[in-house]
Design a protein around this motif. Structure first.
Motif, PDB file in Angstrom:
ATOM      1  N   GLN A 109       0.852  -1.464  -0.125  1.00 33.48           N
ATOM      2  CA  GLN A 109      -0.199   0.025   0.077  1.00 33.48           C
ATOM      3  C   GLN A 109       1.046   1.290  -0.064  1.00 33.48           C
ATOM      4  N   THR A 112       3.386   1.402  -3.381  1.00 32.60           N
ATOM      5  CA  THR A 112       2.854   1.667  -4.586  1.00 32.60           C
ATOM      6  C   THR A 112       2.314   3.181  -4.561  1.00 32.60           C
ATOM      7  N   LEU A 113       1.798   3.634  -3.386  1.00 31.55           N
ATOM      8  CA  LEU A 113       1.380   4.966  -3.386  1.00 31.55           C
ATOM      9  C   LEU A 113       2.473   5.923  -3.262  1.00 31.55           C
ATOM     10  N   ALA A 116       3.706   5.580  -7.049  1.00 30.47           N
ATOM     11  CA  ALA A 116       2.881   5.576  -8.025  1.00 30.47           C
ATOM     12  C   ALA A 116       2.982   6.116  -9.530  1.00 30.47           C
ATOM     13  N   ALA A 148      -7.696   8.471  -7.606  1.00 28.89           N
ATOM     14  CA  ALA A 148      -6.540   7.739  -6.879  1.00 28.89           C
ATOM     15  C   ALA A 148      -6.900   7.693  -5.340  1.00 28.89           C
ATOM     16  N   GLU A 152      -8.569   4.268  -3.074  1.00 27.28           N
ATOM     17  CA  GLU A 152      -8.088   3.941  -1.721  1.00 27.28           C
ATOM     18  C   GLU A 152      -9.034   3.967  -0.830  1.00 27.28           C
ATOM     19  N   ASP A 195      -5.192  -4.187  -6.469  1.00 24.98           N
ATOM     20  CA  ASP A 195      -4.041  -3.189  -6.450  1.00 24.98           C
ATOM     21  C   ASP A 195      -3.140  -3.532  -7.760  1.00 24.98           C
TER      22      ASP A 195
END
Length: 264
Positions: A109, A112-113, A116, A148, A152, A195
């Motif tokens: 989480q 990748t955030l 991104a 985005a 989430e 994801d």
């Protein structure tokens, strides 16, 4: 169904083969892996290692309870000793798997955030490699950020809707704990699947419900793919490198198994 189940497990390894044969794609892994290393250092020092100490204390408590339970059994129920001990080891194993899953999930989480833009580029290049082009529907930076954030939030809502009822299973001794451990793995895999398949889905601006529908439409391949990826991102230190691999393999899976269904 069996073929799909087996095929889903192969995508991370197919992607490794592509990277091996096309070294030019490797440059798109450099920044995501660097971001993961930084996030991993924070997670391991603040979450994994303290949780590991707590896990030791928990397993010691379980051992003491089992010893007391076995000692209180009548002699004619001695055959239950082995069953109880085996069940205890299974529970400890599932708790350990759960600990690694949670750590890998947070790495996924946050990694990748923060990474991104580079994960998006990696997914785009993998789609170009597979299809010759990568389709993108432009909506502007502001809407991109909004989508985005909304994605989430919806993932968190989905997680809560399923996770909270799972906690109620705790009222069932032993069986409840085992059921929670197994269902927790399934839930984590489903969120991870969202994801890993999100790159090409988001470039086409699919709705969250459509993204969730993709997992259902490509079942059981999507389930086996998600579970294998969950395993790969749950191995401490190795997951610093496998998260980008799973993002790329999710795009490969999307091109092979999702896009044909959308086009029909």
């Amino acid at each position: 169904m069996v073929c799909g189940l087996i095929a889903g497990t192969t995508y991370p390894f197919r992607t490794l083969k592509i990277f091996w044969r096309s070294p030019s794609l490797l440059r798109f892994l450099i920044i995501p892996i660097s971001v993961n290393i930084l996030v991993g250092i924070l997670l391991y020092t603040s979450l994994l290692f303290p949780a590991w100490n707590g896990f030791d204390a928990l397993t010691l408590s379980i051992d003491m309870r089992v010893d007391r339970l076995i000692a209180d059994l009548p002699a004619w129920l001695g055959f239950l000793d082995d069953i109880i001990i085996a069940f205890t080891y299974l529970l400890r194993f599932l708790l350990l798997v759960g600990l690694f899953l949670v750590t890998g999930f947070f790495l996924l989480q946050f990694g990748t955030l923060l990474g991104a833009p580079w994960y998006g580029k990696l997914s785009e290049e993998m789609e170009k490699f597979r299809l010759g082009e990568a389709k993108t529907i432009e909506v502007g930076l502001i809407r991109d950020i909004g989508r985005a954030i909304l994605f989430e939030i919806k993932k968190v809502i989905l997680w809560l809707v399923i996770a909270i009822p799972l906690l109620l299973l705790n009222i069932v001794p032993w069986v409840g704990s085992l059921a929670i451990a197994l269902l927790w793995i399934a839930l984590t895999a489903a969120i991870a699947g969202l994801d890993f398949l999100d790159g090409p889905s988001e470039r086409r601006r699919l709705k969250f419900r459509q993204k969730l529908g993709i997992l259902i439409q490509t079942f059981p391949a999507s389930a086996s793919f998600s579970l294998v990826c969950c395993g790969l991102i749950s191995i401490p230190f190795v997951n610093l490198f496998t998260v980008p691999l799973c993002v790329a393999s999710g795009t490969l899976f999307w091109c092979d198994r999702v896009l044909p269904k959308l086009e029909h």
